[in-house]
Design a protein around this motif. Structure first.
Motif, PDB file in Angstrom:
ATOM      1  N   THR A  41       0.831  -1.202   0.000  1.00  8.74           N
ATOM      2  CA  THR A  41       0.000   0.000   0.000  1.00  8.74           C
ATOM      3  C   THR A  41       0.869   1.257   0.000  1.00  8.74           C
ATOM      4  O   THR A  41       2.086   1.197   0.198  1.00  8.74           O
ATOM      5  CB  THR A  41      -0.916   0.039   1.246  1.00  8.74           C
ATOM      6  N   VAL A  42       0.209   2.402  -0.193  1.00  6.92           N
ATOM      7  CA  VAL A  42       0.853   3.709  -0.045  1.00  6.92           C
ATOM      8  C   VAL A  42      -0.016   4.562   0.880  1.00  6.92           C
ATOM      9  O   VAL A  42      -1.203   4.295   1.058  1.00  6.92           O
ATOM     10  CB  VAL A  42       1.037   4.424  -1.407  1.00  6.92           C
ATOM     11  N   VAL A  43       0.588   5.599   1.478  1.00  9.94           N
ATOM     12  CA  VAL A  43      -0.149   6.489   2.379  1.00  9.94           C
ATOM     13  C   VAL A  43      -1.129   7.337   1.573  1.00  9.94           C
ATOM     14  O   VAL A  43      -0.724   8.036   0.629  1.00  9.94           O
ATOM     15  CB  VAL A  43       0.820   7.389   3.175  1.00  9.94           C
ATOM     16  N   LEU A  44      -2.392   7.291   1.943  1.00  2.79           N
ATOM     17  CA  LEU A  44      -3.435   7.995   1.189  1.00  2.79           C
ATOM     18  C   LEU A  44      -3.215   9.504   1.188  1.00  2.79           C
ATOM     19  O   LEU A  44      -3.381  10.166   0.166  1.00  2.79           O
ATOM     20  CB  LEU A  44      -4.816   7.676   1.780  1.00  2.79           C
ATOM     21  N   GLN A  45      -2.809  10.062   2.328  1.00  3.41           N
ATOM     22  CA  GLN A  45      -2.714  11.524   2.452  1.00  3.41           C
ATOM     23  C   GLN A  45      -1.418  12.110   1.909  1.00  3.41           C
ATOM     24  O   GLN A  45      -1.212  13.314   1.984  1.00  3.41           O
ATOM     25  CB  GLN A  45      -2.870  11.943   3.929  1.00  3.41           C
TER      26      GLN A  45
ATOM     27  N   TRP B  97       2.655  10.106  -3.609  1.00  2.13           N
ATOM     28  CA  TRP B  97       2.325   8.761  -4.084  1.00  2.13           C
ATOM     29  C   TRP B  97       1.038   8.739  -4.909  1.00  2.13           C
ATOM     30  O   TRP B  97       0.490   7.670  -5.186  1.00  2.13           O
ATOM     31  CB  TRP B  97       2.203   7.795  -2.896  1.00  2.13           C
ATOM     32  N   ASN B  98       0.544   9.915  -5.299  1.00  2.00           N
ATOM     33  CA  ASN B  98      -0.722   9.974  -6.043  1.00  2.00           C
ATOM     34  C   ASN B  98      -0.677   9.205  -7.360  1.00  2.00           C
ATOM     35  O   ASN B  98      -1.685   8.636  -7.797  1.00  2.00           O
ATOM     36  CB  ASN B  98      -1.101  11.435  -6.330  1.00  2.00           C
ATOM     37  N   GLU B  99       0.489   9.186  -7.997  1.00  6.59           N
ATOM     38  CA  GLU B  99       0.587   8.521  -9.295  1.00  6.59           C
ATOM     39  C   GLU B  99       0.763   7.003  -9.182  1.00  6.59           C
ATOM     40  O   GLU B  99       0.693   6.288 -10.176  1.00  6.59           O
ATOM     41  CB  GLU B  99       1.766   9.093 -10.098  1.00  6.59           C
ATOM     42  N   VAL B 100       1.003   6.527  -7.979  1.00  4.51           N
ATOM     43  CA  VAL B 100       1.175   5.083  -7.775  1.00  4.51           C
ATOM     44  C   VAL B 100      -0.194   4.481  -7.468  1.00  4.51           C
ATOM     45  O   VAL B 100      -0.683   4.576  -6.341  1.00  4.51           O
ATOM     46  CB  VAL B 100       2.171   4.798  -6.632  1.00  4.51           C
ATOM     47  N   GLN B 101      -0.806   3.892  -8.479  1.00  2.00           N
ATOM     48  CA  GLN B 101      -2.154   3.354  -8.353  1.00  2.00           C
ATOM     49  C   GLN B 101      -2.201   1.833  -8.439  1.00  2.00           C
ATOM     50  O   GLN B 101      -3.169   1.212  -7.992  1.00  2.00           O
ATOM     51  CB  GLN B 101      -3.059   3.945  -9.450  1.00  2.00           C
ATOM     52  N   ASP B 102      -1.168   1.229  -9.009  1.00  2.00           N
ATOM     53  CA  ASP B 102      -1.153  -0.222  -9.197  1.00  2.00           C
ATOM     54  C   ASP B 102       0.279  -0.720  -9.053  1.00  2.00           C
ATOM     55  O   ASP B 102       1.230   0.071  -9.013  1.00  2.00           O
ATOM     56  CB  ASP B 102      -1.713  -0.586 -10.575  1.00  2.00           C
TER      57      ASP B 102
ATOM     58  N   ASP C  76      -1.402  -8.071  -8.571  1.00  3.36           N
ATOM     59  CA  ASP C  76      -1.696  -6.689  -8.939  1.00  3.36           C
ATOM     60  C   ASP C  76      -2.814  -6.144  -8.043  1.00  3.36           C
ATOM     61  O   ASP C  76      -3.308  -6.833  -7.143  1.00  3.36           O
ATOM     62  CB  ASP C  76      -2.058  -6.571 -10.417  1.00  3.36           C
ATOM     63  N   ARG C  77      -3.232  -4.922  -8.291  1.00  9.26           N
ATOM     64  CA  ARG C  77      -4.211  -4.266  -7.434  1.00  9.26           C
ATOM     65  C   ARG C  77      -5.529  -5.038  -7.379  1.00  9.26           C
ATOM     66  O   ARG C  77      -6.112  -5.220  -6.293  1.00  9.26           O
ATOM     67  CB  ARG C  77      -4.461  -2.837  -7.936  1.00  9.26           C
ATOM     68  N   LYS C  78      -5.993  -5.503  -8.505  1.00  7.58           N
ATOM     69  CA  LYS C  78      -7.274  -6.219  -8.548  1.00  7.58           C
ATOM     70  C   LYS C  78      -7.214  -7.482  -7.692  1.00  7.58           C
ATOM     71  O   LYS C  78      -8.133  -7.778  -6.921  1.00  7.58           O
ATOM     72  CB  LYS C  78      -7.622  -6.560  -9.995  1.00  7.58           C
ATOM     73  N   GLN C  79      -6.129  -8.231  -7.820  1.00 10.01           N
ATOM     74  CA  GLN C  79      -5.971  -9.449  -7.037  1.00 10.01           C
ATOM     75  C   GLN C  79      -5.802  -9.132  -5.549  1.00 10.01           C
ATOM     76  O   GLN C  79      -6.312  -9.858  -4.687  1.00 10.01           O
ATOM     77  CB  GLN C  79      -4.763 -10.234  -7.547  1.00 10.01           C
ATOM     78  N   ALA C  80      -5.091  -8.049  -5.253  1.00 11.62           N
ATOM     79  CA  ALA C  80      -4.879  -7.653  -3.858  1.00 11.62           C
ATOM     80  C   ALA C  80      -6.192  -7.250  -3.198  1.00 11.62           C
ATOM     81  O   ALA C  80      -6.448  -7.580  -2.029  1.00 11.62           O
ATOM     82  CB  ALA C  80      -3.879  -6.505  -3.792  1.00 11.62           C
ATOM     83  N   LEU C  81      -7.054  -6.533  -3.937  1.00 10.32           N
ATOM     84  CA  LEU C  81      -8.351  -6.144  -3.387  1.00 10.32           C
ATOM     85  C   LEU C  81      -9.227  -7.363  -3.119  1.00 10.32           C
ATOM     86  O   LEU C  81      -9.973  -7.408  -2.138  1.00 10.32           O
ATOM     87  CB  LEU C  81      -9.059  -5.178  -4.341  1.00 10.32           C
TER      88      LEU C  81
END
Length: 568
Positions: free
Chosen positions: A334-338, A342-347, A413-418
């Motif tokens: 994960t990345v820190v939401l606030q 890290w805004n560009e790191v989505q996957d 990836d993100r989909k599998q992690a969710l």
């Protein structure tokens, strides 16, 4: 009454009130402390729980307040010296001076204040001060392989003992005044057997006091568990792929802490046996359950290390598929939401390849040396039978317990992690009601206001992360990561149970010499007010100094603050 003539005003009398306090929270704080005590076996093994108050190398003398479950700044050392080891005490003990028995832990890596470490007693330094006998137990971390050969006081290097003795002889010298003389006299050094005797005496004295005061005890309340934190208690934003993480280990640390749901303390599980450190902040996701019976672990990619014991909203970008000796042991990435960095790191594909390789390497190697016991010292001999030495080494390194390992099988990836996150959330079933958290809720502004006020530190000096108290859980939660390349010029916090013009607690900037830790409570002397406003309206900041910091004793008003510090 002529309006705002200046953006900075002189000392301002603060208006505040003491709010009602839920009795269950007070009981919960008491229960948290009461559940932590030496076991009957401790009197023979010498392995005891130690609540760490002051980390090695620090000069802020923090003390644990069992009524509120918080660390409070007692004073800043007046002399130019620092604690030569992690300093704390054994809970549920009592010495003739009315305090629990003190412990100095000779750790290899500084321990976090407010955490609990299982420590092995190796000796005692008998001393007295102006209040009477004040022995210091000497210990090492039990789960630290680098100290496995230290079992008695003779194993502690002479220079280390000299350093400890010099520290305690010096650290109070400049605190003496005409009104009160302070002094320390070292009487003798004792071995492990003497340390166990003094531990036994302190346990018995505490038990006798508890018996005589049994009629005053309140019924213990439940200790809240972060395993059970609900979405409402964590105030998690309703955003797809965002969840709240509880931080156990700070990025770059080699001390593995774990939340203890029985006592409510963050406890030292072990010190990593290898020459590696956590490549990201590490913790778990509450309200999840994995096949090994633990919550889902999480690795957090952050710009600035996160404080253990705090909560952080994180955005899921992937997961590491791995297993260990207990079975499947996936790690959410994960990345820190606030943090806008890290805004560009989505996957997963957005993470630098080297970062991923570093994380994989860490988990593949961090348990390797836990299967290898420390080798005994080999006597010097003139002739060596090489075959016999090799044979003895092969036997000595053979694991005597179940072998520990970690095998990484790939990334999700993100989909599998969710999908993994949702499955662990579905598998989780709370077995008990959520209790009250014994943290900051009992505190108030202080009885000496407005001249002296209590301040809860929410952003230590030199950091770029701001926290706030989560109303229902009482835990600290990240509310903002500064977007600019700046840091807090002082310890930033708030006055408990106060209400400012903007509807929030009054905030304070503490001009400390040495940074105070997150959640620390300090008595502060207000010296000025920064009159300001933001998009929400008036948002003035009290400027103060630690009341027990002798280096700032002349700071009494705005004029004492250097102009550059005010500009900063």
């Amino acid at each position: 009454g002529g309006g705002r003539q200046s953006r900075i005003m002189h000392r301002h009398v603060i208006s505040a009130h003491k709010a009602r306090v839920d009795l269950s929270i007070r009981r919960s704080a008491h229960a948290k402390y009461e559940k932590l005590k030496p076991s009957p076996e401790s009197l023979t093994t010498g392995v005891v729980p130690v609540i760490i108050e002051v980390p090695k190398g620090q000069r802020n003398k923090l003390e644990f307040d069992k009524e509120t479950g918080t660390l409070q700044l007692d004073r800043v050392l007046h002399s130019s010296c620092f604690y030569p080891g992690d300093y704390g005490f054994v809970p549920q003990t009592l010495c003739p001076d009315g305090d629990p028995i003190d412990v100095l832990v000779l750790s290899k890596f500084s321990l976090m204040p407010g955490t609990v470490a299982e420590c092995r007693l190796v000796g005692v330094m008998d001393m007295e001060d102006e209040k009477g006998g004040d022995a210091k137990l000497i210990a090492v971390v039990q789960n630290e392989p680098r100290s496995s050969g230290v079992t008695d006081i003779q194993h502690v290097p002479q220079h280390v003992k000299a350093e400890i003795q010099q520290f305690f002889e010096l650290y109070k010298k400049l605190e003496s005044s005409a009104k009160e003389a302070k002094w320390v006299k070292i009487l003798s050094w004792g071995n492990r057997e003497e340390a166990l005797r003094q531990l036994k005496d302190s346990v018995e004295l505490a038990a006798k006091k508890k018996e005589t005061e049994a009629h005053l005890e309140e019924e213990d309340g439940a200790v809240g568990s972060v395993y059970d934190l609900t979405k409402e208690m964590m105030m998690t934003p309703d955003i797809e792929g965002v969840c709240t993480a509880y931080i156990e280990v700070q990025k770059g640390d080699a001390n593995k802490y774990e939340w203890d749901c029985e006592t409510g303390f963050l406890t030292l599980d072990r010190v990593l046996h290898s020459s590696v450190f956590y490549p990201g902040d590490y913790g778990f996701i509450p309200q999840t359950l994995c096949g090994d019976g633990d919550p889902l672990d999480v690795v957090i990619l952050s710009s600035f290390p996160l404080a253990p014991g705090s909560l952080a909203d994180v955005r899921v970008i992937g997961a590491l598929n791995m297993s260990d000796e207990k079975g499947e042991d996936q790690k959410l990435l994960t990345v820190v939401l606030q943090d806008p960095r890290w805004n560009e790191v989505q996957d997963l594909k957005d993470v630098e390849s080297h970062n991923k390789r570093e994380i994989v390497q860490f988990f593949e190697t961090y348990k390797e040396l836990e299967n290898v016991p420390s080798l005994p010292a080999t006597p010097m001999v003139s002739s060596v039978d090489v075959a016999k030495v090799q044979q003895s080494l092969e036997v000595s390194v053979r694991p005597k317990k179940k072998a520990k390992f970690a095998t990484v099988s790939g990334w999700m990836d993100r989909k599998q992690a969710l999908a993994l996150l949702k499955k662990t959330q579905k598998d989780f079933k709370a077995a008990k009601e959520i209790g009250s958290f014994p943290k900051l809720m009992r505190l108030h502004i202080g009885d000496k206001t407005p001249w002296i006020i209590n301040v809860i530190v929410k952003a230590p000096k030199g950091t770029a992360i701001k926290h706030d108290v989560c109303g229902q859980s009482g835990l600290m939660k990240i509310t903002k990561v500064l977007h600019s390349a700046v840091e807090y010029p002082g310890d930033y916090g708030s006055l408990p149970q106060t209400l400012g013009e903007d509807g929030r607690a009054i905030e304070c900037l503490i001009l400390s010499v040495f940074p105070l830790p997150l959640t620390c409570v300090a008595e502060v002397r207000p010296i000025a007010l920064l009159d300001m406003e933001d998009q929400n309206g008036p948002n003035s900041k009290v400027i103060g100094v630690p009341n027990t910091e002798p280096r700032l004793s002349e700071y009494r008003d705005l004029d004492n603050i250097p102009d550059h510090v005010k500009l900063e």
